[in-house]
Design an enzyme around this catalytic site. Sequence first.
Site, mmCIF file in Angstrom:
data_model
loop_
_atom_site.group_PDB
_atom_site.id
_atom_site.type_symbol
_atom_site.label_atom_id
_atom_site.label_comp_id
_atom_site.label_asym_id
_atom_site.label_seq_id
_atom_site.Cartn_x
_atom_site.Cartn_y
_atom_site.Cartn_z
ATOM 1 N N GLU A 1 -4.167 6.334 7.417
ATOM 2 C CA GLU A 1 -4.842 7.030 6.335
ATOM 3 C C GLU A 1 -6.054 7.750 6.915
ATOM 4 O O GLU A 1 -6.764 7.196 7.762
ATOM 5 C CB GLU A 1 -5.277 5.999 5.282
ATOM 6 C CG GLU A 1 -5.767 6.569 3.975
ATOM 7 C CD GLU A 1 -6.022 5.454 2.968
ATOM 8 O OE1 GLU A 1 -5.089 5.091 2.245
ATOM 9 O OE2 GLU A 1 -7.150 4.944 2.940
ATOM 10 N N LYS B 1 0.808 -1.213 0.000
ATOM 11 C CA LYS B 1 0.000 0.000 0.000
ATOM 12 C C LYS B 1 0.846 1.269 0.000
ATOM 13 O O LYS B 1 0.499 2.267 -0.647
ATOM 14 C CB LYS B 1 -0.945 -0.008 1.203
ATOM 15 C CG LYS B 1 -1.908 -1.184 1.240
ATOM 16 C CD LYS B 1 -2.819 -1.185 0.023
ATOM 17 C CE LYS B 1 -3.873 -2.281 0.105
ATOM 18 N NZ LYS B 1 -3.319 -3.634 0.055
ATOM 19 N N ARG C 1 -5.356 -8.034 -10.780
ATOM 20 C CA ARG C 1 -5.983 -9.289 -11.170
ATOM 21 C C ARG C 1 -7.369 -8.992 -11.696
ATOM 22 O O ARG C 1 -7.815 -7.844 -11.669
ATOM 23 C CB ARG C 1 -6.096 -10.221 -9.954
ATOM 24 C CG ARG C 1 -6.771 -9.520 -8.767
ATOM 25 C CD ARG C 1 -7.102 -10.448 -7.650
ATOM 26 N NE ARG C 1 -7.467 -9.750 -6.425
ATOM 27 C CZ ARG C 1 -8.637 -9.195 -6.163
ATOM 28 N NH1 ARG C 1 -9.592 -9.221 -7.074
ATOM 29 N NH2 ARG C 1 -8.879 -8.606 -5.008
#
Length: 446
Positions: free
Chosen positions: A201, A118, A293
């Site tokens: 965050e 991340k 993906r």
Amino acid sequence: MTGRSRILVANRGEIAVRIVRACHTAGHEAVAVYSDTDKNARWVRMADEALHIGGSPAAKSYLNTDATLEAAKYAEVDAVHPGYGFLSENAAFARAVTAAGFTFIGPPPEVIELMGDKASARSAATEAGVPVVPGSRPVTDTDDAVRVAEEIGYPILVKAAAGGGGRGIRPVRDAEQLTEVFAGARAEAQSAFGDGTAYLERALPGARHIEVQLLADHHGNLVHLFERDCSVQRRRQKLLEEAPAPDLDERTRNELGEAAKRLGEHVGYRNAGTVEFLVDPDGRFYFIEMNTRVQVEHPITEAITGVDLVAEQLRIADGAELSLTQDAVRHSGAAVELRINAEDPDNGFLPTPGEITAFEAPGGPGVRLDTALTSGEQISPFYDSLIAKLVCWGADRRQAYARARQALSEFRVEGVASTIPLHRELIDDRELLEGPVHTTWLEERS
């Protein structure tokens, strides 16, 4: 991988069925793998060849790189498709596949690695000129976390750097709560992902979760296929998704698509991927992560664009150019996907493994059901509890919801508890119908 190829499907369940079908439609042979539990499963029966790779626990089968590669070598395949989950975003697995001489049907390992962390993904987004949620570098201890949180501003989220799928996230309202949960959050991340690195965050109350689908080939072509709204969530796990996002103005839609493309181009993306954003009530958007993906919710993008995403994955892996350009990508109508899980909504969404004693699938115009199950088959306690994905398309959102309502009335699953009753409630909820809703709407509604 050229022409007619043999492709190993390194996954299970509905996505394995989906990939086997795509392989056959494209003229390829499909090789399935299976655990003890799945020896008679639908994708195993559909495949041209099927190989046993281990015991029922995922660690002994679908997460076993050595067993998967041995199966690929034995079957003399040309390529490996990882689907979603399991090893799909494991850079080491992607490297092992290519080192063994097979084509990995996904992005380059270094891109998986870059975007799977991340912190490095945030850095890449910033470098690409894509807005990110105000956040931090990796934080190492509680005192450090408290200092950084004061700089960012509460409320915040403590996030596992290696997390995904909504897991490894702890909401925190103030310094006292942060002190209480930080060490435990790191320990949980270490246990779940093998990496205890965490970062902070800022939380965005009232934000929507909107993601953009990308496709990129090896010839410099990269397109977006519009967006999906994934805001109906429970504990950050998606339950219902829509495409296109309702009540999103065209300017924001275009800016989201262009931002996703900038990021894809910046990191040298290849194959299918999804860039995820939070959009606040004022229409400002922020990058949160990239999934390297195919997504669970990819069928609703297929429904509104007419593009077969898995077929494009196979084309890209074969070295061909994309079958479409950005100017040719159009969206028509609206689509909604309902995740039907073997869980009991009246009992804390407790999983309900067991035998499906009755299974009646819905049908009708615009209705698609992706599943690997039918009557007499088992929901295994070893894997995800997904029974099926119900996808309904309509000329507009109202018709898509009407078709979903009818399909849910026809859908019958007995022997295990399921989320069908919950979806019947949701599909009639006035707030959802009037939309849009935000990521904590469902929890606040309950």
